[in-house]
Enzyme design. Structure first.
Site, PDB file in Angstrom:
ATOM      1  N   GLU A 113      17.277   2.116  16.940  1.00 46.28           N
ATOM      2  CA  GLU A 113      16.852   3.321  18.043  1.00 46.28           C
ATOM      3  C   GLU A 113      16.330   3.693  18.351  1.00 46.28           C
ATOM      4  OE1 GLU A 113      13.057   4.335  14.767  1.00 46.28           O
ATOM      5  OE2 GLU A 113      14.066   4.020  13.630  1.00 46.28           O
ATOM      6  N   HIS A 139      11.776   9.165  12.631  1.00 44.93           N
ATOM      7  CA  HIS A 139      10.569   8.781  12.906  1.00 44.93           C
ATOM      8  C   HIS A 139       9.525   9.166  13.124  1.00 44.93           C
ATOM      9  CE1 HIS A 139       9.330   4.181  12.931  1.00 44.93           C
ATOM     10  NE2 HIS A 139       8.661   4.901  12.907  1.00 44.93           N
ATOM     11  N   ARG A 197      12.405   0.053   7.961  1.00 45.74           N
ATOM     12  CA  ARG A 197      12.349  -0.095   8.875  1.00 45.74           C
ATOM     13  C   ARG A 197      13.854   0.020   8.598  1.00 45.74           C
ATOM     14  NH1 ARG A 197       8.479   0.741  11.463  1.00 45.74           N
ATOM     15  NH2 ARG A 197       7.134  -0.878  12.471  1.00 45.74           N
ATOM     16  N   ARG A 240       1.256  -1.319   0.337  1.00 44.47           N
ATOM     17  CA  ARG A 240      -0.125  -0.250  -0.125  1.00 44.47           C
ATOM     18  C   ARG A 240       0.846   0.924   0.555  1.00 44.47           C
ATOM     19  NH1 ARG A 240      -3.154  -3.338   3.768  1.00 44.47           N
ATOM     20  NH2 ARG A 240      -5.214  -4.192   3.251  1.00 44.47           N
ATOM     21  N   ILE A 241       1.749   0.599   1.231  1.00 44.83           N
ATOM     22  CA  ILE A 241       2.327   2.552   0.658  1.00 44.83           C
ATOM     23  C   ILE A 241       3.628   2.736  -0.515  1.00 44.83           C
ATOM     24  CG2 ILE A 241       5.220   3.584   1.822  1.00 44.83           C
ATOM     25  CD1 ILE A 241       3.444   2.514   5.028  1.00 44.83           C
ATOM     26  N   GLY A 301       8.047   9.294   9.872  1.00 46.05           N
ATOM     27  CA  GLY A 301       6.967   8.999   8.785  1.00 46.05           C
ATOM     28  C   GLY A 301       5.814  10.003   9.190  1.00 46.05           C
TER      29      GLY A 301
END
Length: 334
Positions: free
Chosen positions: A275, A296, A246, A163-164, A298
């Site tokens: 992270e 992070h 990721r 989807r992204i 997004g």
């Protein structure tokens, strides 16, 4: 729901006020007011009494925690799209249902991917720092100063056309980019035709032929260091790479070396291997204008976070109403 005792719900992080208020109305919800990340010991203690755990991507819910949980734990309703931070198989063995919040972060994450592409190619952070750090150093417009690269006419190679990735492709096409992609399987012909997209079954071959690499696949054991040192070395010296998925999908050390050696032009990263720690070498590269780094961000929109909270609430209510939650995550094996 109204005919029974409210289920005890434990939230590991602070959520938007509107979400927390609704949680308190519907459930016996314990909030994290100060938003401090919970330690493993705190999570273990919570799992002894909570019927529902609402973790986020910052919480590692592994087999050890799940196996030590009390018998009352019925549901792990994650406030996240991905569930790589949860041992779904261990939960299934205990009869614990796991849910996530899919399909609400697509547009926001795709927007951020395009932001990073523009930031790297058009040197947006470098330009901004001239004015914020030392405005007196700017002598005014010059024909050859702070030159970036044009976006239109370039080839983008999308790694992971879910989807992204598809949303990124639609935006990229609107900006005049030629769409290339690698995926486990081809997208449907109508989508491919709409995007005028070229499918590459070989990731190696695609990496060697595109100007922009966009990482949009999920983090799984199969995608760990998918962009390995060998594969990163296939990229053209003029190319850039952007990652909003990721951190562990890219071999970060190899990427750093390529950037330091000038083997690729730049990188835009919203995610990192360790992270919230960021490799000091990456920070140095950012200061040198070779990388754009974001913390992070997004999916960080108010609308997106509220939508995620709504899905968590729906999953909890559906479960305790005796139905299958709409966003149940199935284990890979039992």
């Amino acid at each position: 729901m109204t005919a029974r005792k409210k289920p005890k719900v434990y939230l590991t992080r602070k959520l938007p006020d509107a979400v927390e208020t609704r949680m308190r109305e519907l459930f016996d919800a314990e909030l994290n007011i100060d938003d401090s990340p919970r330690t493993r010991e705190q999570l273990a203690q919570a799992l002894k009494t909570a019927e529902v755990l609402v973790p986020t991507v910052t919480d590692r819910i592994d087999a050890g925690l799940i196996e030590a949980a009390g018998p009352q734990l019925k549901l792990i309703a994650s406030f996240s799209n991905g569930v790589d931070h949860i041992d779904v198989d261990a939960a299934a063995k205990r009869g614990i249902t796991v849910t996530n919040t899919p399909n609400v972060l697509t547009e926001d994450t795709a927007d951020m991917t395009m932001v990073l592409i523009f930031a790297v190619l058009r040197r947006l952070i470098e330009g901004s720092k001239v004015l914020t750090d030392d405005p007196s150093s700017w002598a005014g417009w010059s024909p050859t100063w702070m030159l970036g690269r044009r976006i239109g006419g370039r080839r983008i190679g999308i790694v992971g056309m879910g989807r992204i990735g598809t949303a990124v492709a639609r935006r990229a096409k609107a900006f005049g980019l030629s769409i290339h992609y690698h995926n486990r399987k081809r997208v449907n012909p109508a989508t491919e035709e709409e995007l005028e997209a070229t499918y590459w079954d070989s990731l190696d071959q695609m990496l060697a032929r595109v100007d922009i690499v966009s990482v949009n696949c999920p983090s799984t054991p199969a995608t760990f260091h998918l962009l390995s040192a060998r594969r990163l070395a296939l990229m053209q010296p003029s190319s850039i790479i952007v990652n909003t998925a990721r951190g562990d999908i890219i071999d970060e050390d190899a990427l750093i070396q390529l950037l330091r050696d000038g083997k690729i032009t730049g990188a835009g990263l919203d995610v990192f291997t360790n992270e919230p720690l960021v490799n000091p070498k990456l920070l140095k590269l950012a200061h040198e204008g070779k990388a754009v780094l974001l913390p992070h961000m997004g999916s960080a929109t108010m609308e997106g976070r509220i939508d995620m909270g709504d899905k968590v609430i729906i999953n909890i209510r559906t479960y305790f109403d005796g139905h299958r939650p709409p966003n149940r995550v199935l284990p890979s094996r039992l």
